[in-house]
Design a protein around this motif. Sequence first.
Motif, PDB file in Angstrom:
ATOM      1  N   LEU A 296      33.612 -20.443  11.898  1.00  0.00           N
ATOM      2  CA  LEU A 296      32.158 -20.475  11.650  1.00  0.00           C
ATOM      3  C   LEU A 296      31.457 -19.419  11.120  1.00  0.00           C
ATOM      4  O   LEU A 296      30.451 -19.229  10.368  1.00  0.00           O
ATOM      5  CB  LEU A 296      31.399 -21.159  13.000  1.00  0.00           C
TER       6      LEU A 296
ATOM      7  N   GLU B  63      31.269 -15.621  18.784  1.00  0.00           N
ATOM      8  CA  GLU B  63      30.323 -15.532  17.453  1.00  0.00           C
ATOM      9  C   GLU B  63      29.145 -14.619  17.732  1.00  0.00           C
ATOM     10  O   GLU B  63      28.690 -13.701  16.909  1.00  0.00           O
ATOM     11  CB  GLU B  63      30.087 -16.838  16.945  1.00  0.00           C
TER      12      GLU B  63
ATOM     13  N   SER C  55      26.129 -25.076  13.202  1.00  0.00           N
ATOM     14  CA  SER C  55      26.228 -24.086  12.392  1.00  0.00           C
ATOM     15  C   SER C  55      25.512 -24.110  11.064  1.00  0.00           C
ATOM     16  O   SER C  55      25.397 -25.320  10.642  1.00  0.00           O
ATOM     17  CB  SER C  55      27.742 -23.555  12.105  1.00  0.00           C
TER      18      SER C  55
ATOM     19  N   ALA D 189      29.273 -19.016   7.902  1.00  0.00           N
ATOM     20  CA  ALA D 189      27.957 -18.661   7.971  1.00  0.00           C
ATOM     21  C   ALA D 189      27.592 -17.428   6.780  1.00  0.00           C
ATOM     22  O   ALA D 189      26.721 -17.628   6.136  1.00  0.00           O
ATOM     23  CB  ALA D 189      27.519 -18.021   9.340  1.00  0.00           C
TER      24      ALA D 189
ATOM     25  N   ASP E 261      23.698 -18.463  14.844  1.00  0.00           N
ATOM     26  CA  ASP E 261      24.827 -19.466  14.813  1.00  0.00           C
ATOM     27  C   ASP E 261      25.439 -19.681  16.174  1.00  0.00           C
ATOM     28  O   ASP E 261      25.782 -20.538  16.571  1.00  0.00           O
ATOM     29  CB  ASP E 261      25.826 -19.100  13.650  1.00  0.00           C
TER      30      ASP E 261
ATOM     31  N   TYR F   1      35.117 -20.635  16.061  1.00  0.00           N
ATOM     32  CA  TYR F   1      34.033 -19.706  16.145  1.00  0.00           C
ATOM     33  C   TYR F   1      34.008 -18.599  15.141  1.00  0.00           C
ATOM     34  O   TYR F   1      33.117 -18.350  14.489  1.00  0.00           O
ATOM     35  CB  TYR F   1      33.644 -19.344  17.676  1.00  0.00           C
TER      36      TYR F   1
END
Length: 554
Positions: free
Chosen positions: A339, A183, A390, A343, A374, A336
């Motif tokens: 995520l 990430e 996150s 985000a 994050d 990830y």
Amino acid sequence: RDRVALAKRKVTTKDGWLGDYDYAWLCIPPLPFGGKASRKLPPFYSLDAELPLLLAISSGLQHALAMLAGLITPPIIFASTLNLDSTTSAYMISASLIGCGILSLVQISRVPLFGGYYLGTGLISVVGTSFATLSTANAIFDAMYRDGTCRSTVGSDGTVLREACPDAYGKVLGTSLICSFLEMFLAFIPPRVLKRIFPPLVTGTVVLLIGASLIGSSGVPNWGGGSNNCQTAPTGIFALCPTTLAPRPLPWGSPEFIGLGFLSFISIVLTEMFGSPFLKNISIIVGLAVGCIVAGATGYIDGSSIATAPPITFLWVHTFKIGVYPPAILPMLAVYVSLAMEAIGDITASAECSRVDVNGIEFDSRVQGGVLSDGLGGFLSALFTVTPLSIFAQNNGVIAMTRCANRSAGRWCCVFLILFGVLGKISGVFLAIPNPVIGGVTTFLFASVVVSGIRVLSLMEFTRRDRFITAAALSFGVGDLLVPKIFTELFNGVNNPNSGLQGLFNSITIILSTPFLAAGLLAVIMNLVLPEEREDEESDDLDSSLEEQKEVEG
């Protein structure tokens, strides 16, 4: 000197404490059935506007309380899945709250780095354990019990009983730590490229299935009495829910349990209907409080977790043996990626609520800083003994309701979260909440995640190609959701695989057994390889031409 003078004026003057904000509007509920008589709205406070101290504190408290149920749910579920003792479980809740407070400060700060890059969004972007992590980690824990990494015993009646396995939690932490670098790398890819790879078609499908899978695996089972073996065990400690050692154990699905959960659920609905803006912002906590009051009065609460919880605690009071579970690497990498997608959407929503432009170089830098923070948060949270933290979107309603997007309120929110975590007895109270109360509240919470996914999908035009990709992805996702064990025996016919091949088989099984991972992966692949249809392009061109013609005629 200027900062000292400003701080002195805020603390020592009435205007510094109260300002001109209408606190009555915040605290007084509207009259029921009073029509649509409008009340004058308070002023809007932007990111760096001067904010009265009392409003900053009260808004920060609302942000913290609005997030609280979502923050304590994952560690409670993890501890229950791994059968951890109450002391360890209470520590996990405290560590989660403290980690959320610390890493939220990083997101809110927006620290400038090299080459025009940033760390953090500069908005009230708070963090918490994503429900994507929760769903995947549960699948990983199931795999560990299946392959013998964690021990389980078989009772005389054939019931499989899981033993406590704190090492499984440590392996998830270690695996998430090394996967967090993915990430961080994605943060340096332009947001427009990420949006092309992960359009709303993909993100909406993923979010919808995350919520739906959690309703079925945690929310409703807890509402009925517990998500452990008490659903099916005919004898032994799990013959009744939550166990036969509970103050008032009952069979799973008993009307008493259903009633407790429904009381919490309906309390949320009534608060939304008749509550003041302050109460509406914390309606989830109201549901928990009402359920706990009735459960305590009727003898369903076991206070031992409160008695054993320490008055004061902090990170690393309890530690877990960090390790890596190779079959979990591919699923955690997929988490990830998920995520990062979440985000971007959450940052956009926070910016819109904060009245910040969602286009241009500055907004792209906020997205870049948020995704980077994050990824770094995933690395640091593992060191904090917490699963990946996150960006959370649950506080955006507070921004819209209070008309306060000021970062001072966000910093006070972080202070309250850290305070809630440090006071260990608070974690003990959360751990004592009966399963039906948690189930009634989290079912609503997870259903709101489903609605978020539906909203993302509803913003699409839904061409024939989009419908085809969505249907294909949901075929895997919903099928996996309704028949969870369909892929668990997939590679059993392979004779004597070596350890590396077996690890790969386990990774694939975890991905295919997690509805949102299977559906999201298929949606990404099909979105990249399935060509745009000529008919759709011509239809879009025709629609554009008709709109232009109407404008000219008008």
